[in-house]
Design a protein around this motif. Structure first.
Motif, PDB file in Angstrom:
ATOM      1  N   PHE A  98       0.844  -1.189   0.000  1.00 29.72           N
ATOM      2  CA  PHE A  98       0.000   0.000   0.000  1.00 29.72           C
ATOM      3  C   PHE A  98       0.887   1.249   0.000  1.00 29.72           C
ATOM      4  CE2 PHE A  98      -2.973  -3.167   1.643  1.00 29.72           C
ATOM      5  CZ  PHE A  98      -4.134  -2.852   0.936  1.00 29.72           C
ATOM      6  N   SER A  99       0.619   2.156  -0.919  1.00 24.14           N
ATOM      7  CA  SER A  99       1.491   3.320  -1.086  1.00 24.14           C
ATOM      8  C   SER A  99       1.100   4.500  -0.216  1.00 24.14           C
ATOM      9  CB  SER A  99       1.493   3.763  -2.554  1.00 24.14           C
ATOM     10  OG  SER A  99       0.170   4.042  -2.990  1.00 24.14           O
ATOM     11  N   GLU A 100      -0.150   4.536   0.213  1.00 21.09           N
ATOM     12  CA  GLU A 100      -0.640   5.643   1.037  1.00 21.09           C
ATOM     13  C   GLU A 100      -1.306   5.085   2.283  1.00 21.09           C
ATOM     14  OE1 GLU A 100      -0.019   8.720   0.396  1.00 21.09           O
ATOM     15  OE2 GLU A 100       0.667   8.565  -1.685  1.00 21.09           O
ATOM     16  N   PHE A 101      -1.117   5.770   3.415  1.00 16.50           N
ATOM     17  CA  PHE A 101      -1.705   5.329   4.683  1.00 16.50           C
ATOM     18  C   PHE A 101      -2.069   6.554   5.507  1.00 16.50           C
ATOM     19  CE2 PHE A 101      -1.257   4.509   9.234  1.00 16.50           C
ATOM     20  CZ  PHE A 101      -2.080   3.407   9.404  1.00 16.50           C
ATOM     21  N   ALA A 102      -3.255   6.542   6.090  1.00 12.84           N
ATOM     22  CA  ALA A 102      -3.675   7.649   6.953  1.00 12.84           C
ATOM     23  C   ALA A 102      -4.575   7.139   8.059  1.00 12.84           C
ATOM     24  CB  ALA A 102      -4.402   8.726   6.151  1.00 12.84           C
ATOM     25  N   ILE A 103      -4.460   7.742   9.228  1.00 15.14           N
ATOM     26  CA  ILE A 103      -5.435   7.551  10.306  1.00 15.14           C
ATOM     27  C   ILE A 103      -6.434   8.694  10.177  1.00 15.14           C
ATOM     28  CG2 ILE A 103      -5.788   7.487  12.810  1.00 15.14           C
ATOM     29  CD1 ILE A 103      -2.796   6.569  12.973  1.00 15.14           C
ATOM     30  N   TRP A 104      -7.666   8.375   9.849  1.00 14.88           N
ATOM     31  CA  TRP A 104      -8.650   9.435   9.584  1.00 14.88           C
ATOM     32  C   TRP A 104      -9.646   9.625  10.729  1.00 14.88           C
ATOM     33  CZ3 TRP A 104     -13.708   7.679   9.250  1.00 14.88           C
ATOM     34  CH2 TRP A 104     -13.907   6.335   8.921  1.00 14.88           C
ATOM     35  N   PHE A 105      -9.570   8.767  11.739  1.00 11.91           N
ATOM     36  CA  PHE A 105     -10.412   8.948  12.932  1.00 11.91           C
ATOM     37  C   PHE A 105      -9.718   8.287  14.109  1.00 11.91           C
ATOM     38  CE2 PHE A 105     -13.426   7.553  16.111  1.00 11.91           C
ATOM     39  CZ  PHE A 105     -14.224   8.671  16.291  1.00 11.91           C
ATOM     40  N   GLN A 106      -9.770   8.958  15.272  1.00  6.45           N
ATOM     41  CA  GLN A 106      -9.290   8.334  16.501  1.00  6.45           C
ATOM     42  C   GLN A 106     -10.048   8.897  17.685  1.00  6.45           C
ATOM     43  OE1 GLN A 106      -5.047   8.373  17.300  1.00  6.45           O
ATOM     44  NE2 GLN A 106      -5.356   7.917  19.477  1.00  6.45           N
ATOM     45  N   CYS A 107     -10.465   8.006  18.579  1.00  8.47           N
ATOM     46  CA  CYS A 107     -11.052   8.393  19.854  1.00  8.47           C
ATOM     47  C   CYS A 107     -10.600   7.379  20.897  1.00  8.47           C
ATOM     48  CB  CYS A 107     -12.575   8.434  19.776  1.00  8.47           C
ATOM     49  SG  CYS A 107     -13.358   9.059  21.283  1.00  8.47           S
ATOM     50  N   TYR A 108      -9.837   7.858  21.880  1.00 14.29           N
ATOM     51  CA  TYR A 108      -9.249   6.974  22.883  1.00 14.29           C
ATOM     52  C   TYR A 108      -8.409   5.899  22.187  1.00 14.29           C
ATOM     53  CZ  TYR A 108     -12.999   9.257  25.544  1.00 14.29           C
ATOM     54  OH  TYR A 108     -13.857  10.171  26.098  1.00 14.29           O
ATOM     55  N   ASN A 109      -8.668   4.629  22.477  1.00 15.39           N
ATOM     56  CA  ASN A 109      -7.887   3.555  21.868  1.00 15.39           C
ATOM     57  C   ASN A 109      -8.647   2.869  20.722  1.00 15.39           C
ATOM     58  OD1 ASN A 109      -9.671   2.663  23.815  1.00 15.39           O
ATOM     59  ND2 ASN A 109      -8.347   1.052  24.613  1.00 15.39           N
ATOM     60  N   PHE A 110      -9.356   3.665  19.942  1.00 13.10           N
ATOM     61  CA  PHE A 110     -10.064   3.204  18.743  1.00 13.10           C
ATOM     62  C   PHE A 110      -9.677   4.108  17.581  1.00 13.10           C
ATOM     63  CE2 PHE A 110     -12.378   1.565  22.262  1.00 13.10           C
ATOM     64  CZ  PHE A 110     -12.939   0.369  21.844  1.00 13.10           C
ATOM     65  N   ALA A 111      -9.425   3.518  16.436  1.00 13.80           N
ATOM     66  CA  ALA A 111      -8.990   4.310  15.289  1.00 13.80           C
ATOM     67  C   ALA A 111      -9.499   3.688  13.990  1.00 13.80           C
ATOM     68  CB  ALA A 111      -7.467   4.416  15.254  1.00 13.80           C
ATOM     69  N   ALA A 112      -9.624   4.539  12.975  1.00 17.03           N
ATOM     70  CA  ALA A 112      -9.970   4.093  11.625  1.00 17.03           C
ATOM     71  C   ALA A 112      -8.875   4.546  10.679  1.00 17.03           C
ATOM     72  CB  ALA A 112     -11.319   4.655  11.196  1.00 17.03           C
ATOM     73  N   MET A 113      -8.463   3.641   9.796  1.00 17.36           N
ATOM     74  CA  MET A 113      -7.332   3.860   8.904  1.00 17.36           C
ATOM     75  C   MET A 113      -7.738   3.663   7.452  1.00 17.36           C
ATOM     76  SD  MET A 113      -4.837   1.534  11.293  1.00 17.36           S
ATOM     77  CE  MET A 113      -6.256   0.669  12.001  1.00 17.36           C
ATOM     78  N   LEU A 114      -6.984   4.299   6.570  1.00 19.52           N
ATOM     79  CA  LEU A 114      -7.201   4.201   5.132  1.00 19.52           C
ATOM     80  C   LEU A 114      -5.868   3.872   4.482  1.00 19.52           C
ATOM     81  CD1 LEU A 114      -9.112   4.711   2.640  1.00 19.52           C
ATOM     82  CD2 LEU A 114      -8.200   7.039   2.636  1.00 19.52           C
ATOM     83  N   ALA A 115      -5.862   2.826   3.634  1.00 20.13           N
ATOM     84  CA  ALA A 115      -4.658   2.460   2.890  1.00 20.13           C
ATOM     85  C   ALA A 115      -5.033   2.307   1.414  1.00 20.13           C
ATOM     86  CB  ALA A 115      -4.083   1.159   3.419  1.00 20.13           C
ATOM     87  N   GLN A 116      -4.196   2.853   0.527  1.00 16.62           N
ATOM     88  CA  GLN A 116      -4.505   2.832  -0.905  1.00 16.62           C
ATOM     89  C   GLN A 116      -3.437   2.076  -1.685  1.00 16.62           C
ATOM     90  OE1 GLN A 116      -4.752   6.670  -2.901  1.00 16.62           O
ATOM     91  NE2 GLN A 116      -6.225   5.843  -4.374  1.00 16.62           N
ATOM     92  N   LYS A 117      -3.909   1.280  -2.623  1.00 13.81           N
ATOM     93  CA  LYS A 117      -3.019   0.572  -3.547  1.00 13.81           C
ATOM     94  C   LYS A 117      -2.572   1.540  -4.645  1.00 13.81           C
ATOM     95  CE  LYS A 117      -2.894  -3.739  -6.228  1.00 13.81           C
ATOM     96  NZ  LYS A 117      -3.619  -5.006  -6.526  1.00 13.81           N
ATOM     97  N   PRO A 118      -1.318   1.452  -5.091  1.00  9.52           N
ATOM     98  CA  PRO A 118      -0.874   2.379  -6.142  1.00  9.52           C
ATOM     99  C   PRO A 118      -1.718   2.282  -7.402  1.00  9.52           C
ATOM    100  CG  PRO A 118       0.985   1.170  -5.205  1.00  9.52           C
ATOM    101  CD  PRO A 118      -0.249   0.529  -4.661  1.00  9.52           C
ATOM    102  N   GLN A 119      -1.825   3.403  -8.115  1.00  7.80           N
ATOM    103  CA  GLN A 119      -2.575   3.441  -9.369  1.00  7.80           C
ATOM    104  C   GLN A 119      -1.835   2.592 -10.431  1.00  7.80           C
ATOM    105  OE1 GLN A 119      -5.455   4.799 -10.088  1.00  7.80           O
ATOM    106  NE2 GLN A 119      -5.847   6.214  -8.390  1.00  7.80           N
TER     107      GLN A 119
END
Length: 248
Positions: free
Chosen positions: A227-248
């Motif tokens: 995966f070429s891109e990675f981001a944490i787009w939500f976090q609250c306490y010890n819970f998080a949501a992440m986004l990972a993208q495959k290269p074009q």
């Protein structure tokens, strides 16, 4: 329709068995997850937005570990206004009780976006021509030594530019900070009406089947896979949501 209140661990148990997604849990699951997971509705809203942004024409969208279909419905809502051509959502869970109830929930919302429900183990599932794959608090229930292989298969099934959306409970690398985040989460549950007994017994039930990673472990594993891109787009306490993208 009023959701039954979660009282599974409200009375003292002689022995606390490992947590199972059975009929008892299905009955109270919406109440359980909303009172237990900080920011759960915000995560669903984010899944809707990200699906709208990343869904590609002629592709499949997967909800892995779909439970009652909340993320599936969020994905479908994200596509309602301007759906790419020929997209289909495939929702998978290994609990027959969950799938049967999810089918009823999804049928209650009319949509032109097709949804296929499957009762199977996601580790045996095939992923093909995917533009969006969601794992909403699912990977944490996969044995740690099997996560890399599953994610490699998911990566292989994604189209170029496709994305993986993962929401997880996580472990902070600092013992002190980890304990602080756990305390904040328990206070969240107390504020939502859970007793000390319920918090303690639920923790005992889930500790053997839910092994959590650090956020850095998630990032490194996904980048190692490709995966070429990675981001944490939500976090609250010890819970998080992440986004990972495959290269074009």
């Amino acid at each position: 329709m009023t959701t039954p209140r979660d009282a599974i661990y409200a009375e003292p148990l002689a022995q606390v068995s490992d947590f199972v997604f059975d009929e008892r849990v299905v009955e109270v699951f919406p109440d359980m997850i909303n009172r237990s997971v900080p920011g759960y509705q915000s995560i669903l809203h984010g899944i809707k937005q990200l699906t709208r942004h990343y869904a590609q024409p002629d592709s499949n969208l997967y909800d892995l570990g779909c439970s009652l279909g909340a993320a599936t419905l969020a994905m479908r809502q994200g596509l309602e206004s301007d759906a790419p051509a020929a997209v289909k959502i495939i929702a998978i869970d290994n609990s027959q009780a969950m799938i049967e109830r999810a089918e009823r929930h999804i049928e209650g919302f009319r949509s032109s976006i097709p949804v296929q429900l499957k009762c199977e183990d996601i580790q045996a599932s095939e992923f093909d021509s995917a533009s969006v794959i969601v794992m909403n608090f699912t990977l944490q229930f996969i044995p740690p030594e099997q996560r890399q292989h599953l994610l490699e298969r998911i990566y292989a099934g994604l189209k170029p530019g496709g994305v993986l959306i993962i929401a997880e409970k996580f472990k902070h690398p600092s013992t002190a900070m980890n304990e602080t985040l756990i305390d904040l989460h328990h206070e969240f549950k107390r504020a939502n009406g859970y007793s000390e007994l319920e918090i303690s017994q639920k923790r005992a039930a889930i500790e053997n089947i839910m092994k959590i990673d650090t956020l850095e472990t998630h990032r490194q594993r996904l980048q190692t896979i490709g995966f070429s891109e990675f981001a944490i787009w939500f976090q609250c306490y010890n819970f998080a949501a992440m986004l990972a993208q495959k290269p074009q």
